[in-house]
Enzyme design. Structure first.
Site, mmCIF file in Angstrom:
data_model
loop_
_atom_site.group_PDB
_atom_site.id
_atom_site.type_symbol
_atom_site.label_atom_id
_atom_site.label_comp_id
_atom_site.label_asym_id
_atom_site.label_seq_id
_atom_site.Cartn_x
_atom_site.Cartn_y
_atom_site.Cartn_z
ATOM 1 N N ASN A 426 0.839 -1.192 0.000
ATOM 2 C CA ASN A 426 0.000 0.000 0.000
ATOM 3 C C ASN A 426 0.875 1.244 0.000
ATOM 4 O OD1 ASN A 426 -2.636 1.501 0.549
ATOM 5 N ND2 ASN A 426 -1.420 2.147 2.307
ATOM 6 N N GLU A 427 0.633 2.123 -0.958
ATOM 7 C CA GLU A 427 1.330 3.409 -1.030
ATOM 8 C C GLU A 427 2.849 3.225 -0.966
ATOM 9 O OE1 GLU A 427 -0.446 6.007 1.870
ATOM 10 O OE2 GLU A 427 -2.375 6.011 0.838
ATOM 11 N N ASN A 428 3.345 2.266 -1.739
ATOM 12 C CA ASN A 428 4.779 1.998 -1.755
ATOM 13 C C ASN A 428 5.572 3.030 -2.547
ATOM 14 O OD1 ASN A 428 3.292 -0.965 -1.837
ATOM 15 N ND2 ASN A 428 4.907 -0.781 -0.302
#
Length: 821
Positions: A426-428
């Site tokens: 997530n949201e890397n």
């Protein structure tokens, strides 16, 4: 129904003990008789010394607690401190009585945060890193050694067990502390004691598959074995029961226990009863392992369904298009933080189902087994993910934890028919934990995780949210679309979605919404909207969540009212009905939750985008979702928690009703003001709205909805204020109610003439002198000692303890208010 047997055995993957085995044997939750110490010890001897030496002194002092328990039950939302991150200890004395000859005694953890060490007396028996996957400590040998030693004498036959949990900041551990949620500490999920025979299952797994037409299905059984005596022969007995509780197959096959996971049996069947949100049909599997060591039993459920994402098109379940109508959840609740009880989780999941949702993304980590079981039984499809969230990519220790947590998540939850997506991150694209941020390395590791996920489970797709340079590394991609909150206007939602649907093979829209301060309403919630640029995209970018600086946006320049959130949600749901190629979306988030990144929010340290408050109380948008999604008849007048409306005398005010009834008739002060027809594309409120003058003072509003011969009604009373106010100068405090030794206290902001200032939004602070105690640190609008006013008002509850106290409320540039309790 006809079943054909296909029996075979083969070696598969190296196994680990999972939670499902805890049900197989004799097991029990250990909830009582625990003590907790916040902080560290000089060594394990300090945990057991008081009993060993017979000393009446116990320094430091331990607190009696009941499990589940979280370090951060209160301080996560304390407006004045950073939440605690560090070690904490738990200890108990266990009466261990394993009924199996030469059996094994295990401690099974459903989740503990974040690094955990287990001791029997002074012997370290197990360690685990990761706050969300399930794991087991085999304490058999340490227990036997202790009971046979002179050290056991002071303990009168009981066994001292001590557990150190640690949620200290660590850059080489996921999730990152840059994540927009608390990395909690403690034994915040159930701990179970499990007794097994000398040969028992570990990693018992079921994989259920069916073809697109639902005509045939396959059931494959895998397991590893706990086998310290190296027993070479056993018999597996299977009993399969259909959703109508009819036994459809029994099976008996020989098993040769070996290292790793073995495929024990495969069964095919025709015309299976299919699982779906409307009909969550579950088959029960009972597996019995018979050997010289005795009998071990596993019992669980699974279901058959076929899921597919059409390229650049919709989601299909069992051959039919299904619009995924979803939300998200964190494991977080007022007063307990992550330590939600089974009943709390069940109630939350029932509320999600009653809203009409058929999908949920579990953000951003593997969640309690109760959540998955409820999704199976209620018919809620699931995207579950590992906590590789923000910060970048660490070294080999970091990466190995990600691999292990992905493996554990799939092993432990693959039998749930509700799960359709494995989330890999997530949201890397959000840097910050490391000196370098290498997009290629992140992409390569995402590809590695994707390959691992498909090797472990070839039946499900993978997914991530918001990392454009990795969108080709997974099967399903969710870009960032926050139209009307972090970027753009909500009227741009459809065009942004259609553009993104065309850009990736398989699209899903995870995360959209708006923060809203419960109880804050506005007659004109969009006065700021002209400041917002259009045509510049609708994504969230790093820093957009902050309330200062940067572009004009609703998150910074809006009023954070429930009124604006209602408009935004209403528009999104209306538009989703017009996109046949849309797979679906998930609103962020179902329930307000704590976060260390938002100290300046109206409720400090709380992400307030919830459909319900942190204690589960519905906000107005809950009923907007219901009006679009729920099948059970419902009707709701918008503004139940809006006690005072305002405007000029004789001015027409909009009254909205959210309902799924075809028609509705509104009555104001006993008189009908007309019947409206429901039309989903007639924004707002699907056409169920009226412009009606309100009389100064009290107004009684009632609506009657009709669905055929059935009628449904709702009513509310509003006070209509026509007096104009100036700047608030003083606070007036009053006790509203009292009972069960608890008082509800309300504060109002008034101008110099004593008129309620309905747009006042300053932060107020509650303090108390005497034995009374504020019920604060709940992370709710009515449960924080520092909180922004909502329409010039705020409230809090006080435990009186049977004596008088004095409560004060302060705010900048206003005279302090007082009340005696």
């Amino acid at each position: 129904m006809h079943l054909k047997r296909m029996v075979y055995c083969c070696i598969w993957l190296a196994g680990i003990f999972t939670a499902t085995t805890a049900r197989a044997q004799q097991s029990a939750r250990i909830t009582q008789s625990w003590e907790f110490l916040k902080g560290d010890l000089g060594g394990i001897w300090e945990a057991v010394r008081p009993v060993t030496e017979g000393s009446p002194e116990s320094v430091p002092l331990w607190e009696k607690v009941v499990l589940p328990h979280c370090f951060n039950a209160r301080d996560a939302v304390d407006p004045d401190v950073n939440y605690y991150q560090g070690p904490g200890w738990y200890r108990t004395l266990m009466d261990i009585r394993n009924p199996y000859d030469q059996g094994r005694t295990l401690l099974h953890f459903e989740g503990a945060g974040q690094k955990t060490t287990v001791y029997v007396y002074t012997t370290k028996v197990a360690t685990h890193t990761g706050g969300y996957d399930e794991w087991t400590a085999d304490i058999t040998d340490a227990v036997q050694a202790f009971l046979q030693s002179p050290a056991a004498k002071p303990f009168s036959g009981k066994v001292p067990v001590s557990i150190r949990c640690d949620n200290s900041r660590d850059l080489e551990m996921i999730p990152s502390n840059m994540s927009d949620f608390n990395v909690y500490g403690g034994l915040y999920r159930d701990v179970n004691i499990v007794y097994t025979p000398a040969l028992s299952f570990t990693d018992f797994q079921i994989q259920a598959q069916t073809d697109a037409a639902g005509k045939t299905a396959n059931l494959t059984i895998y397991s590893g074995f706990l086998n310290p005596q190296h027993i070479t022969a056993a018999t597996l007995e299977l009993r399969i029961t259909d959703p109508q509780h009819k036994v459809v197959q029994t099976l008996q096959v020989p098993v040769k226990p070996a290292e790793g996971i073995q495929q024990l049996a495969g069964i095919s069947l025709t015309k299976p009863m299919l699982w779906s949100p409307e009909h969550p049909a579950l088959y029960t599997i009972e597996a019995t392992l018979l050997s010289a060591a005795g009998k071990a039993v596993w019992r669980g459920q699974t279901g058959f369904r076929h899921a597919a994402f059409v390229p650049h098109g919709p989601f299909v379940l069992n051959g039919k298009r299904l619009l995924l109508k979803g939300t998200h959840r964190h494991e977080d609740h007022a007063g307990v933080a992550a330590a939600m009880t089974t009943d709390m989780i069940r109630q939350e999941m029932l509320s999600i189902k009653a809203m009409g949702a058929n999908f949920i993304r579990l953000g951003h980590y593997q969640q309690s087994r109760t959540v998955l079981e409820m999704c199976d039984s209620l018919g809620i499809l699931v995207w579950e993910e590992i906590p590789w969230c923000r910060g970048g990519l660490g070294g080999e220790v970091y990466r190995e934890q990600a691999r292990r947590m992905l493996t554990n998540m799939i092993y432990q939850h693959r039998h749930h028919p509700a799960v359709i997506l494995w989330g890999l991150g997530n949201e890397n694209d959000w840097p910050g934990d490391f000196t370098t941020f290498d997009k290629q390395q992140i992409h390569d590791f995402m590809v590695e995780l994707n390959t691992l996920a498909h090797r472990l489970d070839s039946t499900r797709k993978t997914a991530i949210r918001r990392c454009d340079f990795c969108k080709d590394a997974v099967d399903v991609y969710s870009p960032s679309i926050w139209a009307g909150w972090y970027r753009g206007r909500y009227t741009e939602y459809k065009q942004e979605s259609l553009r993104e649907i065309a850009a990736v093979p398989h699209f899903f829209h995870a995360e959209w919404g708006a923060d809203s301060h419960q109880g804050r309403y506005a007659e004109k919630p969009e006065q700021f909207i002209q400041q917002i640029a259009t045509g510049k995209g609708a994504d969230e970018r790093t820093g957009d969540f902050a309330r200062t600086g940067g572009n004009a946006r609703a998150s910074k320049d809006g009023d954070w009212s429930e009124s604006y959130a209602v408009n935004l949600v209403d528009w999104h749901l209306k538009e989703q009905e017009t996109m046949p190629q849309l797979t679906g979306s998930a609103y962020w988030i179902f329930k307000d939750f704590s976060t260390p990144l938002r100290p300046d929010n109206p409720v400090p340290y709380v992400n307030q985008k919830g459909i319900v408050a942190r204690d589960g109380t519905p906000k107005e948008i809950y009923y907007v979702f219901q009006s679009y999604w729920a099948t059970a008849p419902m009707i709701h007048i918008y503004g139940h928690a809006w006690p005072v409306r305002w405007g000029k005398a004789g001015e027409a005010k909009e009254i909205r009703v959210y309902a799924n009834c075809p028609t509705a008739e509104l009555f104001v002060n006993g008189k009908s003001v007309g019947i409206r027809q429901r039309n989903l594309q007639d924004f707002p409120a699907a056409g169920l709205r009226w412009e009606v003058p309100l009389q100064t003072g009290e107004n009684h509003i009632k609506v009657v909805g009709r669905n055929g011969k059935q009628t449904y009604s709702d009513e509310v009373t509003w006070h209509y204020q026509t007096e104009e106010w100036t700047r608030p100068v003083k606070l007036v405090v009053e006790k509203v109610s009292e009972g069960n030794d608890t008082a509800l206290v309300k504060v109002k902001a008034l101008d110099a003439k004593g008129i309620l200032c309905l747009d006042a939004a300053q932060q107020v602070a509650f303090t108390i002198a005497g034995k009374g105690m504020l019920i604060d640190n709940q992370g709710t609008a009515g449960g924080s000692r520092k909180v922004q006013l909502a329409n010039g008002q705020a409230s809090i509850r006080v435990v009186l303890h049977g004596e008088k106290s004095m409560l004060a409320v302060t705010a900048a540039r206003m005279a302090t208010g007082w009340v005696a309790l």
